[in-house]
Design a protein around this motif. Structure first.
Motif, PDB file in Angstrom:
ATOM      1  N   LEU A  18       6.971  11.802  27.583  1.00  0.00           N
ATOM      2  CA  LEU A  18       5.704  10.907  27.228  1.00  0.00           C
ATOM      3  C   LEU A  18       5.862  10.628  25.943  1.00  0.00           C
ATOM      4  CD1 LEU A  18       3.117  10.146  29.002  1.00  0.00           C
ATOM      5  CD2 LEU A  18       1.874  11.796  27.663  1.00  0.00           C
ATOM      6  N   ARG A  19       5.481   9.157  25.553  1.00  0.00           N
ATOM      7  CA  ARG A  19       5.752   8.663  24.281  1.00  0.00           C
ATOM      8  C   ARG A  19       4.299   8.561  23.709  1.00  0.00           C
ATOM      9  NH1 ARG A  19       8.420   3.523  21.817  1.00  0.00           N
ATOM     10  NH2 ARG A  19       9.457   4.133  19.816  1.00  0.00           N
ATOM     11  N   LEU A  20       4.135   8.699  22.474  1.00  0.00           N
ATOM     12  CA  LEU A  20       2.593   8.573  21.786  1.00  0.00           C
ATOM     13  C   LEU A  20       3.123   7.802  20.811  1.00  0.00           C
ATOM     14  CD1 LEU A  20       1.046  11.949  21.685  1.00  0.00           C
ATOM     15  CD2 LEU A  20       0.704  10.506  23.422  1.00  0.00           C
ATOM     16  N   SER A  21       2.296   6.714  20.491  1.00  0.00           N
ATOM     17  CA  SER A  21       2.275   5.758  19.181  1.00  0.00           C
ATOM     18  C   SER A  21       0.909   5.967  18.736  1.00  0.00           C
ATOM     19  CB  SER A  21       2.720   4.471  19.783  1.00  0.00           C
ATOM     20  OG  SER A  21       3.768   4.222  20.568  1.00  0.00           O
ATOM     21  N   CYS A  22       1.119   5.544  17.318  1.00  0.00           N
ATOM     22  CA  CYS A  22      -0.061   5.538  16.362  1.00  0.00           C
ATOM     23  C   CYS A  22       0.362   4.662  15.390  1.00  0.00           C
ATOM     24  CB  CYS A  22      -0.089   6.920  16.040  1.00  0.00           C
ATOM     25  SG  CYS A  22      -1.457   6.943  14.490  1.00  0.00           S
ATOM     26  N   THR A  23      -0.456   3.634  15.115  1.00  0.00           N
ATOM     27  CA  THR A  23      -0.396   2.464  13.968  1.00  0.00           C
ATOM     28  C   THR A  23      -1.682   2.771  12.935  1.00  0.00           C
ATOM     29  OG1 THR A  23       0.511   0.915  15.544  1.00  0.00           O
ATOM     30  CG2 THR A  23      -0.231   0.339  13.514  1.00  0.00           C
ATOM     31  N   ALA A  24      -1.276   2.869  11.795  1.00  0.00           N
ATOM     32  CA  ALA A  24      -2.140   3.045  10.782  1.00  0.00           C
ATOM     33  C   ALA A  24      -2.426   1.807   9.838  1.00  0.00           C
ATOM     34  CB  ALA A  24      -1.748   4.302   9.903  1.00  0.00           C
ATOM     35  N   SER A  25      -3.506   1.503   9.538  1.00  0.00           N
ATOM     36  CA  SER A  25      -3.852   0.235   8.659  1.00  0.00           C
ATOM     37  C   SER A  25      -5.076   0.771   7.663  1.00  0.00           C
ATOM     38  CB  SER A  25      -4.414  -0.767   9.548  1.00  0.00           C
ATOM     39  OG  SER A  25      -5.726  -0.331  10.355  1.00  0.00           O
ATOM     40  N   GLY A  26      -5.194   0.117   6.617  1.00  0.00           N
ATOM     41  CA  GLY A  26      -6.135   0.275   5.815  1.00  0.00           C
ATOM     42  C   GLY A  26      -5.466   1.251   4.312  1.00  0.00           C
ATOM     43  N   ARG A  27      -6.240   1.808   3.547  1.00  0.00           N
ATOM     44  CA  ARG A  27      -5.799   2.036   2.283  1.00  0.00           C
ATOM     45  C   ARG A  27      -5.377   3.499   2.402  1.00  0.00           C
ATOM     46  NH1 ARG A  27     -10.704   0.280  -1.825  1.00  0.00           N
ATOM     47  NH2 ARG A  27      -8.798   0.849  -3.306  1.00  0.00           N
ATOM     48  N   ALA A  28      -4.116   3.621   2.813  1.00  0.00           N
ATOM     49  CA  ALA A  28      -3.522   5.149   2.688  1.00  0.00           C
ATOM     50  C   ALA A  28      -2.592   5.302   1.474  1.00  0.00           C
ATOM     51  CB  ALA A  28      -2.890   5.262   3.867  1.00  0.00           C
ATOM     52  N   GLY A  29      -2.473   4.374   0.611  1.00  0.00           N
ATOM     53  CA  GLY A  29      -1.713   4.466  -0.624  1.00  0.00           C
ATOM     54  C   GLY A  29      -0.302   3.598  -0.023  1.00  0.00           C
ATOM     55  N   SER A  30       0.609   3.987  -1.223  1.00  0.00           N
ATOM     56  CA  SER A  30       1.884   3.078  -1.025  1.00  0.00           C
ATOM     57  C   SER A  30       2.971   3.878  -0.225  1.00  0.00           C
ATOM     58  CB  SER A  30       2.470   2.872  -2.481  1.00  0.00           C
ATOM     59  OG  SER A  30       2.480   4.119  -3.250  1.00  0.00           O
ATOM     60  N   THR A  31       2.723   5.259  -0.296  1.00  0.00           N
ATOM     61  CA  THR A  31       3.691   6.242   0.499  1.00  0.00           C
ATOM     62  C   THR A  31       2.763   7.191   0.995  1.00  0.00           C
ATOM     63  OG1 THR A  31       4.213   7.436  -1.278  1.00  0.00           O
ATOM     64  CG2 THR A  31       5.843   5.484  -0.963  1.00  0.00           C
ATOM     65  N   TYR A  32       3.106   7.379   2.256  1.00  0.00           N
ATOM     66  CA  TYR A  32       2.373   8.629   2.789  1.00  0.00           C
ATOM     67  C   TYR A  32       3.114   9.259   3.971  1.00  0.00           C
ATOM     68  CZ  TYR A  32       1.267   4.541   5.705  1.00  0.00           C
ATOM     69  OH  TYR A  32       0.949   3.526   6.479  1.00  0.00           O
ATOM     70  N   ALA A  33       2.898  10.462   4.320  1.00  0.00           N
ATOM     71  CA  ALA A  33       3.523  11.208   5.430  1.00  0.00           C
ATOM     72  C   ALA A  33       2.628  10.810   6.725  1.00  0.00           C
ATOM     73  CB  ALA A  33       3.809  12.811   5.105  1.00  0.00           C
ATOM     74  N   MET A  34       3.173  10.957   7.750  1.00  0.00           N
ATOM     75  CA  MET A  34       2.367  10.976   9.066  1.00  0.00           C
ATOM     76  C   MET A  34       2.812  11.905   9.889  1.00  0.00           C
ATOM     77  SD  MET A  34       2.156   7.086   9.671  1.00  0.00           S
ATOM     78  CE  MET A  34       0.889   7.037  10.898  1.00  0.00           C
ATOM     79  N   GLY A  35       2.011  12.500  10.887  1.00  0.00           N
ATOM     80  CA  GLY A  35       2.329  13.547  11.918  1.00  0.00           C
ATOM     81  C   GLY A  35       1.413  13.493  12.896  1.00  0.00           C
ATOM     82  N   TRP A  36       1.445  14.560  13.486  1.00  0.00           N
ATOM     83  CA  TRP A  36       0.600  15.085  14.720  1.00  0.00           C
ATOM     84  C   TRP A  36       0.167  16.419  14.851  1.00  0.00           C
ATOM     85  CZ3 TRP A  36      -0.372  10.891  18.203  1.00  0.00           C
ATOM     86  CH2 TRP A  36       0.366   9.776  18.005  1.00  0.00           C
ATOM     87  N   PHE A  37      -1.262  16.527  15.221  1.00  0.00           N
ATOM     88  CA  PHE A  37      -1.598  17.922  15.425  1.00  0.00           C
ATOM     89  C   PHE A  37      -2.148  17.934  16.820  1.00  0.00           C
ATOM     90  CE2 PHE A  37      -2.234  20.492  11.402  1.00  0.00           C
ATOM     91  CZ  PHE A  37      -1.679  19.344  10.612  1.00  0.00           C
ATOM     92  N   ARG A  38      -2.620  18.935  17.195  1.00  0.00           N
ATOM     93  CA  ARG A  38      -3.013  18.842  18.587  1.00  0.00           C
ATOM     94  C   ARG A  38      -4.250  20.040  18.668  1.00  0.00           C
ATOM     95  NH1 ARG A  38       2.196  21.086  22.323  1.00  0.00           N
ATOM     96  NH2 ARG A  38       2.235  23.166  21.520  1.00  0.00           N
TER      97      ARG A  38
END
Length: 125
Positions: A18-38
């Motif tokens: 299975l493949r999950l996707s997540c697109t983030a938008s808005g004010r997260a700063g210029s650099t940020y890490a992304m990830g997944w919890f469950r």
């Protein structure tokens, strides 16, 4: 604030992918890490995997190492979670997250700055 658009959740048989996707938008700063919890029913929310802004560093929980792969496309502000060899114990609501301030190698609940709404993944045996 950060808004999330998560997709790809659903039902998969054990051993499947299975493949999950997540697109983030808005004010997260210029650099940020992304990830997944469950979070599985009756259990605490747990870290699954994370990726640094550059994509050069990735982090995995021991339970998914070797089966899951995280990647990102900064041009699309999107992070992906490729789930292979799925197991029934992977059944959970999966949350996309953004970390803007803590070191990229730190993946505690309190280190997360923004949470997605979650997407259900069910692995049938």
């Amino acid at each position: 604030q950060v808004q999330f658009l998560e997709s790809g959740g659903g039902l998969v048989q054990a051993g499947g992918s299975l493949r999950l996707s997540c697109t983030a938008s808005g004010r997260a700063g210029s650099t940020y890490a992304m990830g997944w919890f469950r979070q599985a029913p009756g259990k605490e929310r747990e870290f699954v995997c994370g990726i640094s802004w550059s994509g050069g560093s990735t982090y995995y929980a021991d339970s998914v190492k070797g089966r899951f792969t995280i990647s990102r496309d900064n041009g699309k502000n999107t992070v992906y979670l490729q789930m292979n060899s799925a197991k029934p114990e992977d059944t959970a609501v999966y949350y996309c997250v953004v970390k803007a301030f803590s070191p990229p190698e730190v993946w505690t609940l309190s280190s997360v700055d923004y949470w997605g709404q979650g997407t259900q993944v069910t692995v049938s045996s």
